[in-house]
Scaffold this motif. Sequence first.
Motif, PDB file in Angstrom:
ATOM      1  N   ARG A  28       0.853  -1.193   0.000  1.00  0.00           N
ATOM      2  CA  ARG A  28       0.000   0.000   0.000  1.00  0.00           C
ATOM      3  C   ARG A  28       0.892   1.247   0.000  1.00  0.00           C
ATOM      4  O   ARG A  28       2.010   1.224   0.514  1.00  0.00           O
ATOM      5  N   LEU A  29       0.384   2.328  -0.584  1.00  0.00           N
ATOM      6  CA  LEU A  29       1.146   3.567  -0.659  1.00  0.00           C
ATOM      7  C   LEU A  29       0.613   4.552   0.380  1.00  0.00           C
ATOM      8  O   LEU A  29      -0.553   4.947   0.339  1.00  0.00           O
TER       9      LEU A  29
ATOM     10  N   ASP B 269      -4.359   1.975  -2.514  1.00  0.00           N
ATOM     11  CA  ASP B 269      -4.249   0.520  -2.542  1.00  0.00           C
ATOM     12  C   ASP B 269      -3.930  -0.021  -3.931  1.00  0.00           C
ATOM     13  O   ASP B 269      -3.644  -1.213  -4.079  1.00  0.00           O
ATOM     14  N   GLY B 270      -3.965   0.815  -4.945  1.00  0.00           N
ATOM     15  CA  GLY B 270      -3.633   0.355  -6.290  1.00  0.00           C
ATOM     16  C   GLY B 270      -2.188   0.630  -6.635  1.00  0.00           C
ATOM     17  O   GLY B 270      -1.425   1.199  -5.851  1.00  0.00           O
ATOM     18  N   ALA B 271      -1.808   0.211  -7.832  1.00  0.00           N
ATOM     19  CA  ALA B 271      -0.430   0.375  -8.293  1.00  0.00           C
ATOM     20  C   ALA B 271      -0.242   1.731  -8.959  1.00  0.00           C
ATOM     21  O   ALA B 271      -1.121   2.228  -9.663  1.00  0.00           O
ATOM     22  N   LEU B 272       0.915   2.336  -8.734  1.00  0.00           N
ATOM     23  CA  LEU B 272       1.289   3.575  -9.401  1.00  0.00           C
ATOM     24  C   LEU B 272       2.155   3.223 -10.599  1.00  0.00           C
ATOM     25  O   LEU B 272       3.206   2.596 -10.459  1.00  0.00           O
ATOM     26  N   ALA B 273       1.697   3.592 -11.781  1.00  0.00           N
ATOM     27  CA  ALA B 273       2.387   3.237 -13.016  1.00  0.00           C
ATOM     28  C   ALA B 273       2.584   4.486 -13.864  1.00  0.00           C
ATOM     29  O   ALA B 273       1.930   5.507 -13.645  1.00  0.00           O
ATOM     30  N   PRO B 274       3.489   4.435 -14.865  1.00  0.00           N
ATOM     31  CA  PRO B 274       3.732   5.622 -15.699  1.00  0.00           C
ATOM     32  C   PRO B 274       2.482   6.156 -16.368  1.00  0.00           C
ATOM     33  O   PRO B 274       2.331   7.367 -16.522  1.00  0.00           O
ATOM     34  N   GLY B 275       1.564   5.275 -16.752  1.00  0.00           N
ATOM     35  CA  GLY B 275       0.377   5.740 -17.461  1.00  0.00           C
ATOM     36  C   GLY B 275      -0.869   5.855 -16.618  1.00  0.00           C
ATOM     37  O   GLY B 275      -1.920   6.249 -17.130  1.00  0.00           O
TER      38      GLY B 275
ATOM     39  N   VAL C 169      -6.129   8.067  -4.117  1.00  0.00           N
ATOM     40  CA  VAL C 169      -5.611   8.202  -2.753  1.00  0.00           C
ATOM     41  C   VAL C 169      -6.798   8.484  -1.831  1.00  0.00           C
ATOM     42  O   VAL C 169      -7.491   9.490  -2.003  1.00  0.00           O
ATOM     43  N   ARG C 170      -7.020   7.608  -0.875  1.00  0.00           N
ATOM     44  CA  ARG C 170      -8.123   7.788   0.070  1.00  0.00           C
ATOM     45  C   ARG C 170      -7.616   8.588   1.266  1.00  0.00           C
ATOM     46  O   ARG C 170      -6.775   8.139   2.024  1.00  0.00           O
ATOM     47  N   ALA C 171      -8.115   9.805   1.431  1.00  0.00           N
ATOM     48  CA  ALA C 171      -7.665  10.688   2.510  1.00  0.00           C
ATOM     49  C   ALA C 171      -8.119  10.143   3.858  1.00  0.00           C
ATOM     50  O   ALA C 171      -9.288   9.777   4.033  1.00  0.00           O
TER      51      ALA C 171
END
Length: 287
Positions: A17-18, A42-48, A53-55
């Motif tokens: 998780r980020l 909870d998802g992946a951060l990718a170039p595209g 982001v859940r505050a």
Amino acid sequence: MPGDPFAGSISVTPSGRLLCVTAEYGVHRYGNSIANIVGVADGALAPGSKPAVRAIASLDHEPAGQTEDDLRPHVQFRGEPVGLKNRPRPSLTELLTPETDRYMWDQSELGRPAPISDDLFVVPVFARTFRGGSRGQPFVFALVDDQGAMRGRLDGLHLWRDSPFTGFCFSVVADSRRGRAFHLNRHGLYAWNKGGRLQAKLDTETKTFKPLAQFSLTACSPAGELLLVHNKQHLILRVPVPDDLGELGPAVEAAVRTYAKERTALKKQWTPVNWHWVHAAVEVHRL
């Protein structure tokens, strides 16, 4: 602001998780964007693509002068973009108000959060700084869960004797594998368990640990090593942390002693100039 921003800081929990900090316009009535929201993606951060982001927490609950143009669609609270009146409440400053005057938390700042586990985070909050000196100003290392509830704090710190404002040492790092948090400032190295109870304090006023005052704590490796960077000599010191935090003192003492020996050897091998280490085979460009 132009561009396609995601977050001002990102830390990764054990499951991937980020843990993010994002900025908002108008925080503390300033006419720019300042770090204000702590959130979890909870998802992946990718170039595209980037995940939502859940505050889960905010610093200032009423940033001034916002418009629809200041909303960030990927930063959400209760399914809607964070901004205007939509953000987590009560804010961190509201939660801290009962123990001190609200004025003291005006113009406060968020430090970089550290994940102590998948669902529990250390969120540093620091009061305003003054030109004439800020030692003794309030600060809190809050324990916040992934639903935004404050579960406590890292205890055992004195506002004056343990002040991170001396030298502006604001970093907190965590060993999420073993559920620990660490902080280093000019006064000592501190270690806590997952519940926020202080387990060790290595005082830099003692001869043994005085050299720690010359280092900055930057990270805790996946192997559980503290990574310290010397503030002037541009060297990184790895400190293995034992399973028993009661043995942290001997481990740090051994690491500092080894550092001095290896630094001496490196000086003979590399001949640094003003503590800048230059390899003859590497071409250096000044920018």
